[in-house]
Design an enzyme around this catalytic site. Structure first.
Site, PDB file in Angstrom:
ATOM      1  N   GLY A 165      -5.556  18.429  -3.914  1.00 15.02           N
ATOM      2  CA  GLY A 165      -4.232  19.017  -3.808  1.00 15.02           C
ATOM      3  C   GLY A 165      -4.153  20.421  -4.355  1.00 15.02           C
ATOM      4  N   ASN A 177      -4.864  12.256   2.381  1.00 15.44           N
ATOM      5  CA  ASN A 177      -5.003  13.564   1.745  1.00 15.44           C
ATOM      6  C   ASN A 177      -4.272  14.665   2.515  1.00 15.44           C
ATOM      7  OD1 ASN A 177      -8.510  12.856   1.127  1.00 15.44           O
ATOM      8  ND2 ASN A 177      -6.751  12.351  -0.140  1.00 15.44           N
ATOM      9  N   LEU A 178      -4.127  14.483   3.817  1.00 18.16           N
ATOM     10  CA  LEU A 178      -3.690  15.581   4.681  1.00 18.16           C
ATOM     11  C   LEU A 178      -2.251  16.006   4.449  1.00 18.16           C
ATOM     12  CD1 LEU A 178      -5.424  14.493   8.016  1.00 18.16           C
ATOM     13  CD2 LEU A 178      -6.343  15.844   6.117  1.00 18.16           C
ATOM     14  N   ARG A 201      -1.056  17.020   1.767  1.00 15.96           N
ATOM     15  CA  ARG A 201      -1.001  18.080   0.765  1.00 15.96           C
ATOM     16  C   ARG A 201      -2.293  18.898   0.660  1.00 15.96           C
ATOM     17  NH1 ARG A 201      -2.138  13.341  -0.715  1.00 15.96           N
ATOM     18  NH2 ARG A 201      -3.672  12.793  -2.295  1.00 15.96           N
ATOM     19  N   LYS A 260     -15.497  16.368   1.010  1.00 18.42           N
ATOM     20  CA  LYS A 260     -14.476  17.395   0.810  1.00 18.42           C
ATOM     21  C   LYS A 260     -15.075  18.769   0.553  1.00 18.42           C
ATOM     22  CE  LYS A 260     -10.573  14.615  -0.820  1.00 18.42           C
ATOM     23  NZ  LYS A 260      -9.617  14.372  -1.921  1.00 18.42           N
ATOM     24  N   ASP A 310      -7.374  15.583 -11.257  1.00 19.11           N
ATOM     25  CA  ASP A 310      -6.163  14.767 -11.279  1.00 19.11           C
ATOM     26  C   ASP A 310      -6.278  13.571 -12.204  1.00 19.11           C
ATOM     27  OD1 ASP A 310      -7.974  13.236  -9.918  1.00 19.11           O
ATOM     28  OD2 ASP A 310      -6.714  12.856  -8.175  1.00 19.11           O
ATOM     29  N   ASN A 311      -7.216  13.624 -13.163  1.00 23.34           N
ATOM     30  CA  ASN A 311      -7.318  12.517 -14.122  1.00 23.34           C
ATOM     31  C   ASN A 311      -7.635  13.077 -15.507  1.00 23.34           C
ATOM     32  OD1 ASN A 311     -10.454  12.080 -14.719  1.00 23.34           O
ATOM     33  ND2 ASN A 311     -10.229  12.582 -12.557  1.00 23.34           N
ATOM     34  N   CYS A 359      -1.195  10.640  -9.204  1.00 22.51           N
ATOM     35  CA  CYS A 359      -0.478  10.997  -7.984  1.00 22.51           C
ATOM     36  C   CYS A 359      -0.630   9.904  -6.933  1.00 22.51           C
ATOM     37  CB  CYS A 359      -0.995  12.328  -7.437  1.00 22.51           C
ATOM     38  SG  CYS A 359      -0.523  13.759  -8.451  1.00 22.51           S
ATOM     39  N   CYS A 363      -1.003  -4.731  -8.409  1.00 25.07           N
ATOM     40  CA  CYS A 363      -0.426  -3.394  -8.231  1.00 25.07           C
ATOM     41  C   CYS A 363      -1.193  -2.724  -7.097  1.00 25.07           C
ATOM     42  CB  CYS A 363      -0.480  -2.597  -9.526  1.00 25.07           C
ATOM     43  SG  CYS A 363      -2.149  -2.318 -10.159  1.00 25.07           S
TER      44      CYS A 363
END
Length: 393
Positions: free
Chosen positions: A50, A79-80, A82, A95, A139-140, A197, A351
């Site tokens: 992102g 993914n697309l 963002r 990626k 992102d972590n 996210c 979850c």
């Protein structure tokens, strides 16, 4: 505070480069000298997701001479929304390779170095040492702390960004001139407290807002113009369209960059430091975890189940396991929903991936439901293993 340029200028710009970067060259603060510094720069972007997507595209367009991309993931359809550096034809492609191809379309003059690998304690120092500046698009929390620690230990500045739903943050961490990430966040949040996210969602365009700020800061650092966000945290609220800046001071008691540091090298295990799940949740899941196949067998055999989905209502609308009841994790942890759980049925929690259900399982067991279990891998595992006709997210 203004800082000196991070890199020396290249010897010259070619005629093609002068034409391409002419709009930079006529800005007095950038000019020929600044553009030569960008050409001579080496920037590593951690993550082509992102934040990495807009960051890579704009760094390339700006004329950064060498761009490194470190990412081991592959492009997924989700993914697309963002990650604008990738397209439909890139699905299932690494990626880093997809990003490199897009950069070549934007600016073929940029040298792209692909690091199609997971960033870890064994390679992070070696990778960072090859570059002038790090742009953190992770992102972590485990990787964020590792990036920070490696940058401080190597004396490298890095530009940090974070996004969640409608909120974004950005700053520049450079131990030589100001605080590090640990000065702002000495300890990671408790496991499960801050959803990723993937669990909580993110407004796609927010990535562009924060990613472009990261590039702006990178250009300022590389060329020595303006005042970088060293010692300042920029907070953005997209819903209110509000920007705030918060001063961040160097912490004399910081475990890494303080006066008496206790962290003098990379940690052995950043996942353990950040905690994938709490100790209570980890203990609760021992001998209380079932697979998607086991759950399906239980359902097919007619076992009396109370299957509970602990996700949020918006996630429930995307997909669900047949027979499940929605009770969000927060209502379980607060005790509000405990009266809804039966004593005479087999309780199964799930979850998205298994983290939140593990935390809910600990609360359920503490309330006396000792035979409760949770689903390993969550609904992701269910969709992949049992019901691929359902959408994933």
């Amino acid at each position: 505070m203004a800082l000196p340029p991070l890199v020396e200028p290249a010897a010259e710009l070619t005629v093609d480069e002068i034409r391409r970067y002419s709009r930079h060259l006529i800005i007095p603060d950038v000019g020929m000298d600044g553009q030569k510094r960008l050409k001579n720069s080496k920037v590593l972007v951690v993550g082509a997701g992102g934040l990495g997507s807009p960051a890579l595209l704009y760094l390339a367009a700006a004329g950064v001479g060498t761009l490194g991309i470190v990412d081991f993931d592959t492009v997924d359809e989700s993914n697309l929304q963002r990650q604008i550096i990738h397209g439909v034809s890139d699905i299932d492609r690494p990626k880093a390779e997809s990003a490199a191809a897009s950069i070549a379309e934007v600016n073929p003059l940029v040298n792209v170095v692909i690091h199609n690998t997971a960033l870890d304690r064994d390679n992070v120092k070696e990778l960072f040492s090859q570059y002038d500046l790090i742009v953190d698009g992770t992102d972590n929390f485990a990787t964020r702390y590792m990036v920070n620690d490696a940058a401080v230990l190597l004396g490298k500045p890095y530009v940090w960004g974070s996004i969640y739903r409608f909120d974004g943050q950005a700053s520049v961490f450079w131990e030589e001139h100001g605080p590090c990430y640990r000065c702002l966040y000495p300890e990671p949040p408790p496991p499960g407290m801050v959803p990723s996210c993937a669990e909580g969602g993110v407004l796609g365009v927010l990535c562009a807002s924060i990613g472009s700020i990261q590039v702006n800061e990178a250009i300022k650092l590389l060329t020595g113009i303006g005042e970088p966000l060293v010692g300042r945290l920029m907070v953005y609220d997209a819903l209110e369209m509000e920007y705030r800046k918060i001063k961040v001071r160097k912490d004399p008691n910081c475990a890494l960059c303080g006066e008496n540091p206790t962290v003098t090298d990379l940690l052995e295990d950043y996942e353990d430091f950040c905690g994938a799940v709490s100790a209570e949740a980890e203990e609760a899941t021992l001998n209380a975890t079932i697979t998607a196949r086991e759950l399906k067998d239980w359902q097919d055999s007619g076992k009396d189940l109370f299957l509970v989905d602990v996700r949020e209502p918006a996630e429930w609308e995307i997909n669900r396991i047949p027979g499940a009841t929605l009770i969000p994790k927060g209502e379980i942890l607060s005790g509000e929903a405990l009266s809804r759980f039966p004593q005479d049925r087999q309780i199964v929690l799930h979850c998205k991936s298994g983290v939140r259900s593990a935390e809910a399982l600990a609360a359920i067991k503490a309330a006396g439901f000792k035979d409760a279990v949770h689903l390993q891998g969550g609904i992701v595992s269910w969709v992949n293993t049992i019901d691929p006709s359902q959408p994933s997210y």
